[in-house]
Design a protein around this motif. Sequence first.
Motif, PDB file in Angstrom:
ATOM      1  N   ILE A   1       1.439  -1.216  -0.102  1.00 52.38           N
ATOM      2  CA  ILE A   1       0.183  -0.183  -0.313  1.00 52.38           C
ATOM      3  C   ILE A   1       1.366   1.403   0.488  1.00 52.38           C
ATOM      4  N   ARG A   2       1.921   1.306   1.226  1.00 51.43           N
ATOM      5  CA  ARG A   2       3.068   2.326   1.390  1.00 51.43           C
ATOM      6  C   ARG A   2       3.716   2.257  -1.058  1.00 51.43           C
ATOM      7  N   GLU A   3       3.707   1.872  -1.319  1.00 53.15           N
ATOM      8  CA  GLU A   3       4.199   2.165  -2.605  1.00 53.15           C
ATOM      9  C   GLU A   3       3.392   2.295  -3.487  1.00 53.15           C
ATOM     10  N   GLU A   4       2.232   1.528  -3.321  1.00 47.69           N
ATOM     11  CA  GLU A   4       1.252   2.524  -4.337  1.00 47.69           C
ATOM     12  C   GLU A   4       0.339   3.367  -3.645  1.00 47.69           C
TER      13      GLU A   4
ATOM     14  N   LYS B   1      -6.734   2.157  -5.782  1.00 49.27           N
ATOM     15  CA  LYS B   1      -6.324   0.944  -5.576  1.00 49.27           C
ATOM     16  C   LYS B   1      -6.319   1.390  -3.893  1.00 49.27           C
ATOM     17  N   VAL B   2      -5.281   2.249  -3.458  1.00 50.13           N
ATOM     18  CA  VAL B   2      -4.862   2.669  -2.279  1.00 50.13           C
ATOM     19  C   VAL B   2      -6.149   2.342  -1.545  1.00 50.13           C
TER      20      VAL B   2
ATOM     21  N   CYS C   1      -6.314  -0.699   1.526  1.00 48.12           N
ATOM     22  CA  CYS C   1      -6.602   0.416   2.933  1.00 48.12           C
ATOM     23  C   CYS C   1      -8.207  -0.021   3.804  1.00 48.12           C
ATOM     24  N   GLU C   2      -9.023  -0.061   2.744  1.00 47.16           N
ATOM     25  CA  GLU C   2     -10.218  -0.300   3.417  1.00 47.16           C
ATOM     26  C   GLU C   2     -10.555  -1.659   3.604  1.00 47.16           C
ATOM     27  N   SER C   3      -9.895  -2.326   2.763  1.00 45.42           N
ATOM     28  CA  SER C   3      -9.984  -4.499   3.437  1.00 45.42           C
ATOM     29  C   SER C   3      -9.445  -4.669   4.652  1.00 45.42           C
TER      30      SER C   3
END
Length: 185
Positions: free
Chosen positions: A36-39, A47-48, A52-54
């Motif tokens: 997530i940090r890379e995205e 996409k984040v 993140c929600e998931s």
Amino acid sequence: EYMRQLESLLQNISATEREEALQYYNEYFDSIFNFIREEFKKNKYSKVVFLCESLIKRTAYYTGNHKKLDTIKYFLAFSYMHCDASKRAQELFGEITQNYQMKLKDNLYFEAESQVIDAKYWNFTDFKVLPKYINTFRKNWKDSENNILPLKTRPYLTATNRMMVTYLALDNIKLANRWLKKNIR
């Protein structure tokens, strides 16, 4: 639903197996966090948001670094703002800053708080109270500056810019010029 299933599955195994399962879960969480940090760095906000929600729905058994949970909320809130879901973003930024009421303020706190200032600024309804709010932010930043190495300057610059422009919007050119000269040093 996922957490209830995981909980029921973990009850029927030995303590060693349960510990191994939780360790695996923490490693899995950390690996998704890194992705997530890379995205987020690539500005792939939709996409984040999805990731993140998931991930937030599945944090009940995470026993690793809990600052990562606030960081996930930060990524989510920032992404919401860029995907036109700013009300929810402000709720999350507010939640993060509330988590720091009794803790040492760090970069994550100041990043979230600067987003709150930015939202108040763009809302155009809080101009009269914004200078006091920004002064409190700046005081906290200055107080924390010696405790955190290195303290990022972007949140401070955002707040400083918003203060100067707020004074201009309030038609107080003299204060805006004084503010600019004071903060350009």
